[in-house]
Write a protein that holds these residues in place. Structure first.
Motif, PDB file in Angstrom:
ATOM      1  N   GLU A  90     -12.104  21.500  12.832  1.00 22.58           N
ATOM      2  CA  GLU A  90     -11.806  21.085  11.526  1.00 22.58           C
ATOM      3  C   GLU A  90     -11.292  19.641  11.217  1.00 22.58           C
ATOM      4  OE1 GLU A  90      -9.736  23.983   8.136  1.00 22.58           O
ATOM      5  OE2 GLU A  90      -9.179  24.665  10.128  1.00 22.58           O
ATOM      6  N   GLN A  91     -11.462  19.289  10.028  1.00 23.04           N
ATOM      7  CA  GLN A  91     -11.028  17.893   9.736  1.00 23.04           C
ATOM      8  C   GLN A  91     -10.073  18.184   8.660  1.00 23.04           C
ATOM      9  OE1 GLN A  91     -14.062  14.927   9.544  1.00 23.04           O
ATOM     10  NE2 GLN A  91     -14.471  15.305  11.682  1.00 23.04           N
ATOM     11  N   VAL A  92      -8.620  17.634   8.848  1.00 22.57           N
ATOM     12  CA  VAL A  92      -7.573  17.942   7.943  1.00 22.57           C
ATOM     13  C   VAL A  92      -6.984  16.798   7.588  1.00 22.57           C
ATOM     14  CG1 VAL A  92      -5.574  19.182   7.363  1.00 22.57           C
ATOM     15  CG2 VAL A  92      -7.212  20.078   8.776  1.00 22.57           C
ATOM     16  N   ALA A  93      -6.674  16.498   6.164  1.00 28.14           N
ATOM     17  CA  ALA A  93      -5.913  15.242   5.591  1.00 28.14           C
ATOM     18  C   ALA A  93      -4.431  15.774   5.205  1.00 28.14           C
ATOM     19  CB  ALA A  93      -6.620  14.694   4.479  1.00 28.14           C
ATOM     20  N   LEU A  94      -3.708  15.037   5.701  1.00 24.89           N
ATOM     21  CA  LEU A  94      -2.026  15.384   5.453  1.00 24.89           C
ATOM     22  C   LEU A  94      -1.597  14.458   4.571  1.00 24.89           C
ATOM     23  CD1 LEU A  94      -0.492  17.576   6.772  1.00 24.89           C
ATOM     24  CD2 LEU A  94       0.343  15.875   8.632  1.00 24.89           C
ATOM     25  N   ILE A  95      -1.227  14.894   3.371  1.00 23.44           N
ATOM     26  CA  ILE A  95      -0.837  13.973   2.371  1.00 23.44           C
ATOM     27  C   ILE A  95       0.603  14.289   1.881  1.00 23.44           C
ATOM     28  CG2 ILE A  95      -2.910  13.145   1.507  1.00 23.44           C
ATOM     29  CD1 ILE A  95      -2.719  14.916  -0.974  1.00 23.44           C
ATOM     30  N   GLY A  96       1.366  13.569   1.188  1.00 23.61           N
ATOM     31  CA  GLY A  96       2.798  13.700   0.500  1.00 23.61           C
ATOM     32  C   GLY A  96       3.521  12.331   0.738  1.00 23.61           C
ATOM     33  N   PRO A  97       4.553  12.492  -0.177  1.00 24.85           N
ATOM     34  CA  PRO A  97       5.320  11.330  -0.263  1.00 24.85           C
ATOM     35  C   PRO A  97       5.794  10.928   1.152  1.00 24.85           C
ATOM     36  CG  PRO A  97       6.277  13.124  -1.461  1.00 24.85           C
ATOM     37  CD  PRO A  97       4.894  13.755  -1.036  1.00 24.85           C
ATOM     38  N   SER A  98       6.368   9.744   0.938  1.00 25.86           N
ATOM     39  CA  SER A  98       7.328   9.303   2.153  1.00 25.86           C
ATOM     40  C   SER A  98       8.272  10.121   2.585  1.00 25.86           C
ATOM     41  CB  SER A  98       7.710   7.839   1.928  1.00 25.86           C
ATOM     42  OG  SER A  98       6.392   6.907   1.579  1.00 25.86           O
ATOM     43  N   GLY A  99       8.524  10.448   3.863  1.00 22.46           N
ATOM     44  CA  GLY A  99       9.444  11.024   4.167  1.00 22.46           C
ATOM     45  C   GLY A  99       9.457  12.602   3.898  1.00 22.46           C
ATOM     46  N   ALA A 100       8.173  13.087   3.588  1.00 17.46           N
ATOM     47  CA  ALA A 100       7.750  14.537   3.436  1.00 17.46           C
ATOM     48  C   ALA A 100       7.931  15.245   4.861  1.00 17.46           C
ATOM     49  CB  ALA A 100       6.554  14.678   2.891  1.00 17.46           C
ATOM     50  N   GLY A 101       7.627  14.494   6.111  1.00 18.05           N
ATOM     51  CA  GLY A 101       7.557  15.265   7.068  1.00 18.05           C
ATOM     52  C   GLY A 101       6.180  15.306   8.021  1.00 18.05           C
ATOM     53  N   LYS A 102       5.495  14.342   7.405  1.00 13.09           N
ATOM     54  CA  LYS A 102       3.987  14.084   7.909  1.00 13.09           C
ATOM     55  C   LYS A 102       3.890  13.687   9.436  1.00 13.09           C
ATOM     56  CE  LYS A 102       2.786  11.114   4.806  1.00 13.09           C
ATOM     57  NZ  LYS A 102       3.654  10.852   4.023  1.00 13.09           N
ATOM     58  N   THR A 103       4.801  12.918   9.604  1.00 10.22           N
ATOM     59  CA  THR A 103       4.870  12.381  10.971  1.00 10.22           C
ATOM     60  C   THR A 103       5.323  13.327  11.998  1.00 10.22           C
ATOM     61  OG1 THR A 103       5.054  10.209  10.251  1.00 10.22           O
ATOM     62  CG2 THR A 103       5.699  10.531  12.596  1.00 10.22           C
ATOM     63  N   THR A 104       6.409  14.113  11.316  1.00  9.98           N
ATOM     64  CA  THR A 104       7.129  15.006  12.269  1.00  9.98           C
ATOM     65  C   THR A 104       6.043  16.076  12.528  1.00  9.98           C
ATOM     66  OG1 THR A 104       9.259  14.611  11.097  1.00  9.98           O
ATOM     67  CG2 THR A 104       9.157  16.517  12.268  1.00  9.98           C
ATOM     68  N   LEU A 105       5.543  16.561  11.623  1.00 10.70           N
ATOM     69  CA  LEU A 105       4.584  17.479  11.769  1.00 10.70           C
ATOM     70  C   LEU A 105       3.329  17.415  12.850  1.00 10.70           C
ATOM     71  CD1 LEU A 105       3.306  20.421  11.070  1.00 10.70           C
ATOM     72  CD2 LEU A 105       2.086  19.404   9.121  1.00 10.70           C
ATOM     73  N   LEU A 106       2.983  16.109  12.948  1.00 10.14           N
ATOM     74  CA  LEU A 106       2.061  15.480  13.737  1.00 10.14           C
ATOM     75  C   LEU A 106       2.667  15.756  15.085  1.00 10.14           C
ATOM     76  CD1 LEU A 106       0.172  12.627  11.959  1.00 10.14           C
ATOM     77  CD2 LEU A 106      -0.623  14.648  12.556  1.00 10.14           C
ATOM     78  N   HIS A 107       3.908  15.211  15.356  1.00 10.33           N
ATOM     79  CA  HIS A 107       4.491  15.273  16.562  1.00 10.33           C
ATOM     80  C   HIS A 107       4.777  16.675  17.193  1.00 10.33           C
ATOM     81  CE1 HIS A 107       5.374  11.062  16.093  1.00 10.33           C
ATOM     82  NE2 HIS A 107       5.734  10.876  17.314  1.00 10.33           N
ATOM     83  N   VAL A 108       5.092  17.572  16.149  1.00 11.71           N
ATOM     84  CA  VAL A 108       5.144  19.198  16.625  1.00 11.71           C
ATOM     85  C   VAL A 108       3.642  19.557  17.056  1.00 11.71           C
ATOM     86  CG1 VAL A 108       5.283  21.399  15.567  1.00 11.71           C
ATOM     87  CG2 VAL A 108       7.065  19.521  15.196  1.00 11.71           C
ATOM     88  N   ASP A 119      -0.273  15.379  -8.794  1.00 14.08           N
ATOM     89  CA  ASP A 119       0.715  14.761  -9.474  1.00 14.08           C
ATOM     90  C   ASP A 119       1.772  15.532  -9.179  1.00 14.08           C
ATOM     91  OD1 ASP A 119      -0.923  13.081 -10.728  1.00 14.08           O
ATOM     92  OD2 ASP A 119      -0.815  14.190 -12.735  1.00 14.08           O
ATOM     93  N   ALA A 120       2.067  16.998  -8.972  1.00 16.74           N
ATOM     94  CA  ALA A 120       3.179  17.728  -8.774  1.00 16.74           C
ATOM     95  C   ALA A 120       3.769  17.245  -7.270  1.00 16.74           C
ATOM     96  CB  ALA A 120       2.898  19.103  -8.875  1.00 16.74           C
ATOM     97  N   LEU A 121       3.003  16.780  -6.312  1.00 18.22           N
ATOM     98  CA  LEU A 121       3.278  16.682  -4.969  1.00 18.22           C
ATOM     99  C   LEU A 121       3.967  15.344  -5.091  1.00 18.22           C
ATOM    100  CD1 LEU A 121       2.745  17.507  -2.108  1.00 18.22           C
ATOM    101  CD2 LEU A 121       0.913  16.001  -1.904  1.00 18.22           C
ATOM    102  N   TYR A 122       3.447  14.460  -5.942  1.00 19.53           N
ATOM    103  CA  TYR A 122       4.089  12.789  -5.692  1.00 19.53           C
ATOM    104  C   TYR A 122       5.107  12.753  -6.933  1.00 19.53           C
ATOM    105  CZ  TYR A 122       0.775  11.340  -2.067  1.00 19.53           C
ATOM    106  OH  TYR A 122       0.390  11.384  -0.882  1.00 19.53           O
ATOM    107  N   HIS A 123       5.433  13.753  -7.721  1.00 17.30           N
ATOM    108  CA  HIS A 123       6.210  13.509  -8.839  1.00 17.30           C
ATOM    109  C   HIS A 123       7.573  13.533  -8.342  1.00 17.30           C
ATOM    110  CE1 HIS A 123       8.265  13.741 -12.678  1.00 17.30           C
ATOM    111  NE2 HIS A 123       8.888  14.841 -12.373  1.00 17.30           N
ATOM    112  N   HIS A 124       8.295  12.325  -8.452  1.00 18.18           N
ATOM    113  CA  HIS A 124       9.868  12.157  -7.868  1.00 18.18           C
ATOM    114  C   HIS A 124      10.743  12.739  -8.774  1.00 18.18           C
ATOM    115  CE1 HIS A 124       8.645   9.413  -4.753  1.00 18.18           C
ATOM    116  NE2 HIS A 124       7.769   8.944  -5.483  1.00 18.18           N
ATOM    117  N   ALA A 125      11.577  13.461  -8.226  1.00 19.65           N
ATOM    118  CA  ALA A 125      12.828  14.032  -8.945  1.00 19.65           C
ATOM    119  C   ALA A 125      13.379  12.641  -9.821  1.00 19.65           C
ATOM    120  CB  ALA A 125      13.914  14.463  -7.885  1.00 19.65           C
ATOM    121  N   ALA A 126      13.731  13.191 -10.952  1.00 18.60           N
ATOM    122  CA  ALA A 126      14.405  12.099 -11.798  1.00 18.60           C
ATOM    123  C   ALA A 126      15.296  11.209 -11.266  1.00 18.60           C
ATOM    124  CB  ALA A 126      14.681  12.685 -13.236  1.00 18.60           C
ATOM    125  N   VAL A 127      14.939   9.944 -10.891  1.00 19.86           N
ATOM    126  CA  VAL A 127      16.037   9.105 -10.462  1.00 19.86           C
ATOM    127  C   VAL A 127      16.744   8.279 -11.561  1.00 19.86           C
ATOM    128  CG1 VAL A 127      16.362   7.256  -8.881  1.00 19.86           C
ATOM    129  CG2 VAL A 127      14.698   8.748  -8.523  1.00 19.86           C
TER     130      VAL A 127
END
Lengths: 260, 270
Positions: free
Chosen positions: B31-49, B241-249
């Motif tokens: 399988e070929q999977v893309a992992l997306i999400g805003p910075s700090g979402a945990g992508k790198t941590t998931l890859l390390h796991v 959009d929902a994935l990258y929508h930042h909490a109102a800063v």
């Protein structure tokens, strides 16, 4: 002012008690002896017979230092690998080492402390009692002390180098030693090498000092010359020390240049 | 099933929020999977796991049908050689030659003495050359790593992936230092390689468009949790959009900022 006075009052009895009297340095008799000894320094002894003897003693000194350092390396390299935390897989996994690993590392660190906390001169005196006068005592003394020093400093050099390259290799399943050789070693090599040559220089100096307690080499000859108040010979041997240290310095910088 | 995660969470010492929580997903072989999400979402941590590099604090990970964290130490380390994790900025010793840095990917299958000998005389320069050639870097073979640009170094890290024989390839943001053309080429090489090996490819990406056009499956990650895990066709713009929508800063009031800059710099010593 009061402090200085207090100090003087306190120190005076001590100075009297230790029979410390700087004026003896200036007495005519001492001055004459000093002058005679120092004026002997020039010209340094340079008869063919003396030079041959000095050359042989120098060779012995260098051989003691080199053999001692080689033995020290044989012990220090495995101890370094045990003491350094950079190749700990368990630390990578969970942020802390396994108990067995931590105990081993602590034990090795204590062993290194023990080895280097006894000065080489004391080791030399001990070994002179055991194996008798001669270079063997010097070699063993250097091997033990320097094993402790090299192991400690090597482990610290490796730990202060950037551990990421090694960690990445470990994460991908490389063996610890291989990961160390491909990750941390290329960066640390120059520093390790220059520290080792510096220690070799120290070992040369150390073996000279140990010569005074009968561990062979240039030091033993110098001891004899000093006792005979042969200033010229002492001067020549001091010149030889300077040359030796300069030589070690040259070798070190040449090696670093090749690595850099 | 190459990877299966059940309720996996990662909590770092001293961190307020967990880096990952309640992640449950499975990845089949090939399988070929893309992992997306805003910075700090945990992508790198998931890859390390997934790589078995960090131990999850909760849940269970299985890789190649085995539970790495229940295996003995040595067996777990052996399992790691079947997974290749390429970090975002591959840390390579600056003074190492490119050929050595690439061949470091072979270390898990080489014995110690072969590895040692290869430091002096590269054991498989052809393999390194071929791997580099696929990223157009073949002329850098005997260059020093610190002579490479950021993008070249990144591709050099992926050449290391090519010489490994891993059957799961985890790549952390492979395109962060590459221009758009190189990005496509590089992804193509990675996907081709994964396909020929029938290896799993998990790739974390910030280029959402590339992810949506090239990867059949997309996992959206945010705040350490899986927001969606869907086939490419099922991923809509709204989901992105929902994935990258930042909490109102709440931006700092402009007057306050102006006041600050107008003030003479006092107490600026530390």
């Amino acid at each position: 002012m009061i402090g200085a006075l207090l100090l003087a009052v306190l120190c005076w009895p001590m100075l009297v008690y230790t029979e410390f009297n700087p004026l003896t340095l200036l007495e005519a008799q001492s001055l004459e002896a000093t002058w005679r000894f120092l004026s002997d320094f020039f010209p340094p002894a340079h008869s063919a017979e003396f030079l041959m003897m000095a050359l042989q003693a120098t060779w012995e000194t260098v051989a003691i230092a080199t053999a001692g350092l080689t033995l020290a390396l044989l012990g220090a390299v495995p101890l370094t690998l045990m003491a350094t935390s950079i190749v700990s897989v368990s630390q990578l996994e969970s942020g802390r080492m396994r108990l067995a690993g931590r105990l081993l590392r602590q034990a090795v660190r204590w062993l290194l402390v023990l080895l280097r906390s006894v000065p080489e001169l004391v080791w030399a005196l001990l070994f002179v009692r055991i194996v008798g006068l001669g270079p063997t005592a010097g070699v063993l003394a250097i091997a033990l002390t320097y094993c402790g020093m090299l192991g400690k400093v090597y482990a610290e050099i490796l730990e202060s180098s950037d551990g990421h390259a090694t960690a990445t290799l470990l994460e991908n399943g490389a063996g610890r030693l291989a990961a160390l050789c491909y990750g941390a070693l290329p960066e640390a090599a120059a520093e390790l090498l220059s520290y080792t040559t510096y220690r070799w220089e120290c070992a040369i100096r150390g073996s000279v000092v140990m010569g005074f307690v009968g561990a062979g080499g240039l030091g033993q000859r110098m001891d004899e010359s000093l006792k005979m108040l042969a200033g010229g010979e002492v001067a020549s041997m001091l010149l030889i020390f300077v040359l030796l240290v300069a030589c070690a310095d040259g070798i070190s910088s040449a090696l670093r240049k090749r690595l850099g | 099933m190459t990877f299966a995660l059940r309720g996996v969470g990662v909590r770092r010492a001293g961190a307020v929020r967990p880096a990952l929580s309640e992640v449950t997903l499975g990845i089949e072989a090939g399988e070929q999977v893309a992992l997306i999400g805003p910075s700090g979402a945990g992508k790198t941590t998931l890859l390390h796991v997934l790589a078995g590099a960090i131990q999850p604090s909760d849940g269970e990970l299985s890789a190649f049908g085995e539970l790495p964290w229940q295996l003995p130490h040595g067996a777990r380390h052996a399992l790691r050689s079947r997974i290749f994790l390429a970090p975002q900025t591959p840390p390579m010793p600056p003074r190492q030659r490119v050929v050595t840095a690439v061949l470091a990917g072979c270390l898990p299958r080489w014995g110690f003495w072969k590895s040692l000998a290869s430091l002096i005389r590269p054991a498989a320069p052809d393999a390194a050359f071929d791997a580099l050639a696929r990223f157009n870097l073949q002329d850098k073979l005997y260059e020093r790593v610190d002579r490479l640009s950021g993008g070249e170094r990144q591709r050099c890290g992926m050449a290391r992936l090519l010489v490994s024989d891993a059957s799961a390839l985890l790549v952390d943001e492979p395109l962060s230092a590459l221009d758009p053309t190189l990005s496509r080429q590089t992804l193509a090489v990675l996907q081709q390689e994964a396909a020929t090996r029938r290896a799993v490819l998990v790739c974390s990406l910030h280029q959402v468009e590339l992810a949506r056009s090239l990867f059949p499956r997309i996992i959206g990650l945010r705040d350490g949790q899986v927001v969606f895990d869907a086939a490419r066709e099922a991923v809509t713009d709204q989901m992105i959009d929902a994935l990258y929508h930042h909490a109102a800063v709440t931006p700092a009031p402009e007057t306050a900022a102006g006041d600050l800059s107008a003030q003479p710099v006092r107490g600026a010593r530390c």
